[in-house]
Design a protein around this motif. Structure first.
Motif, short mmCIF file in Angstrom:
data_model
loop_
_atom_site.label_atom_id
_atom_site.label_comp_id
_atom_site.label_asym_id
_atom_site.label_seq_id
_atom_site.Cartn_x
_atom_site.Cartn_y
_atom_site.Cartn_z
N PHE A 65 36.93 72.38 -27.01
CA PHE A 65 36.75 70.97 -26.67
C PHE A 65 36.99 70.75 -25.18
N VAL A 66 38.10 71.27 -24.68
CA VAL A 66 38.46 71.08 -23.27
C VAL A 66 37.49 71.82 -22.35
N LEU A 67 37.13 73.05 -22.71
CA LEU A 67 36.21 73.83 -21.88
C LEU A 67 34.84 73.17 -21.81
N CYS A 68 34.33 72.74 -22.95
CA CYS A 68 33.03 72.08 -22.96
C CYS A 68 33.07 70.74 -22.23
N ALA A 69 34.14 70.01 -22.40
CA ALA A 69 34.27 68.70 -21.74
C ALA A 69 34.21 68.83 -20.23
N SER A 70 34.66 69.95 -19.70
CA SER A 70 34.63 70.13 -18.25
C SER A 70 33.20 70.19 -17.71
N LEU A 71 32.24 70.53 -18.58
CA LEU A 71 30.83 70.56 -18.16
C LEU A 71 30.13 69.23 -18.41
N LYS A 72 30.80 68.30 -19.05
CA LYS A 72 30.34 66.93 -19.27
C LYS A 72 29.08 66.79 -20.12
N PRO A 73 29.11 67.32 -21.36
CA PRO A 73 27.99 67.02 -22.26
C PRO A 73 28.02 65.53 -22.62
N THR A 74 26.93 65.04 -23.15
CA THR A 74 26.89 63.63 -23.54
C THR A 74 27.88 63.35 -24.66
N TYR A 75 27.90 64.25 -25.66
CA TYR A 75 28.78 64.07 -26.81
C TYR A 75 29.51 65.36 -27.16
N LEU A 76 30.70 65.20 -27.69
CA LEU A 76 31.47 66.29 -28.26
C LEU A 76 31.65 65.95 -29.73
N ILE A 77 31.15 66.79 -30.62
CA ILE A 77 31.18 66.52 -32.06
C ILE A 77 32.34 67.27 -32.69
N ILE A 78 33.13 66.55 -33.47
CA ILE A 78 34.28 67.14 -34.15
C ILE A 78 34.21 66.80 -35.64
N GLU A 79 34.97 67.55 -36.44
CA GLU A 79 34.98 67.28 -37.88
C GLU A 79 36.33 66.85 -38.40
N SER A 80 37.39 67.23 -37.71
CA SER A 80 38.72 66.91 -38.23
C SER A 80 39.65 66.47 -37.11
N THR A 81 40.78 65.94 -37.48
CA THR A 81 41.82 65.43 -36.57
C THR A 81 41.25 64.63 -35.40
N PRO A 82 40.49 63.59 -35.70
CA PRO A 82 39.85 62.82 -34.63
C PRO A 82 40.84 62.18 -33.65
N ALA A 83 42.02 61.78 -34.12
CA ALA A 83 42.98 61.13 -33.23
C ALA A 83 43.43 62.08 -32.13
N ILE A 84 43.57 63.34 -32.44
CA ILE A 84 43.98 64.33 -31.42
C ILE A 84 42.91 64.46 -30.35
N TYR A 85 41.66 64.66 -30.78
CA TYR A 85 40.56 64.84 -29.82
C TYR A 85 40.31 63.56 -29.01
N GLN A 86 40.37 62.41 -29.67
CA GLN A 86 40.16 61.15 -28.95
C GLN A 86 41.28 60.93 -27.94
N GLY A 87 42.49 61.30 -28.30
CA GLY A 87 43.62 61.18 -27.39
C GLY A 87 43.43 62.03 -26.14
N ILE A 88 42.94 63.24 -26.32
CA ILE A 88 42.67 64.12 -25.17
C ILE A 88 41.59 63.50 -24.30
N ALA A 89 40.53 62.99 -24.93
CA ALA A 89 39.43 62.39 -24.18
C ALA A 89 39.90 61.19 -23.36
N GLU A 90 40.76 60.38 -23.94
CA GLU A 90 41.26 59.20 -23.22
C GLU A 90 42.27 59.58 -22.15
N ASN A 91 43.14 60.52 -22.46
CA ASN A 91 44.17 60.94 -21.51
C ASN A 91 43.54 61.51 -20.23
N TYR A 92 42.48 62.27 -20.39
CA TYR A 92 41.83 62.90 -19.24
C TYR A 92 40.60 62.14 -18.77
N MET A 93 40.35 60.97 -19.36
CA MET A 93 39.22 60.12 -19.00
C MET A 93 37.91 60.91 -18.94
#
Length: 126
Positions: A65-93
């Motif tokens: 998730f973090v490695l891909c986010a650094s390349l800035k895709p339009t979307y990051l698709i997840i299946e579980s623990t959405p609060a954790i991933y959303q928290g990372i996305a918001e924390n790092y804007m």
């Protein structure tokens, strides 16, 4: 909240690809998506971002998730623990939007309360 795949909403389809050559067969109104499991998929992500192709990456681990986010895709698709991933996305804007895969419309309300950027029905990921 973004909702992809609900029958009464007009949204682009997501098309699963495995190689750069598959992009040529996708339609202009589709968003290409792929898994982030191997280096070849990171090369695919780099290509899409470089060519400004709307893409989504399906991740199963926080590291990917973090490695891909650094390349800035339009979307990051997840299946579980959405609060954790959303928290990372918001924390790092992060520029990418977090989409959680769902199977039933009732899941939308729960995920909306958790603050997830959006959802995509599993049937929409062709």
């Amino acid at each position: 909240m973004l909702v992809f795949g609900y029958p009464h909403l007009s949204t682009p389809k997501f098309r699963h690809i495995r190689a750069i050559e598959d992009i040529a067969t996708s339609k202009n109104d589709e968003i290409v998506w792929f898994y982030a499991r191997e280096d070849r998929e990171f090369a695919l992500l780099k290509h899409c971002v470089h060519c400004e192709i709307a893409c989504a990456v399906r991740v199963e681990e926080i590291l990917d998730f973090v490695l891909c986010a650094s390349l800035k895709p339009t979307y990051l698709i997840i299946e579980s623990t959405p609060a954790i991933y959303q928290g990372i996305a918001e924390n790092y804007m992060l520029d990418s939007k977090v989409l959680c895969v769902i199977t039933h419309k009732e899941q939308i309300a729960t995920l909306a309360q958790e603050g997830v950027d959006g959802v995509v029905f599993s049937s929409w990921l062709v």
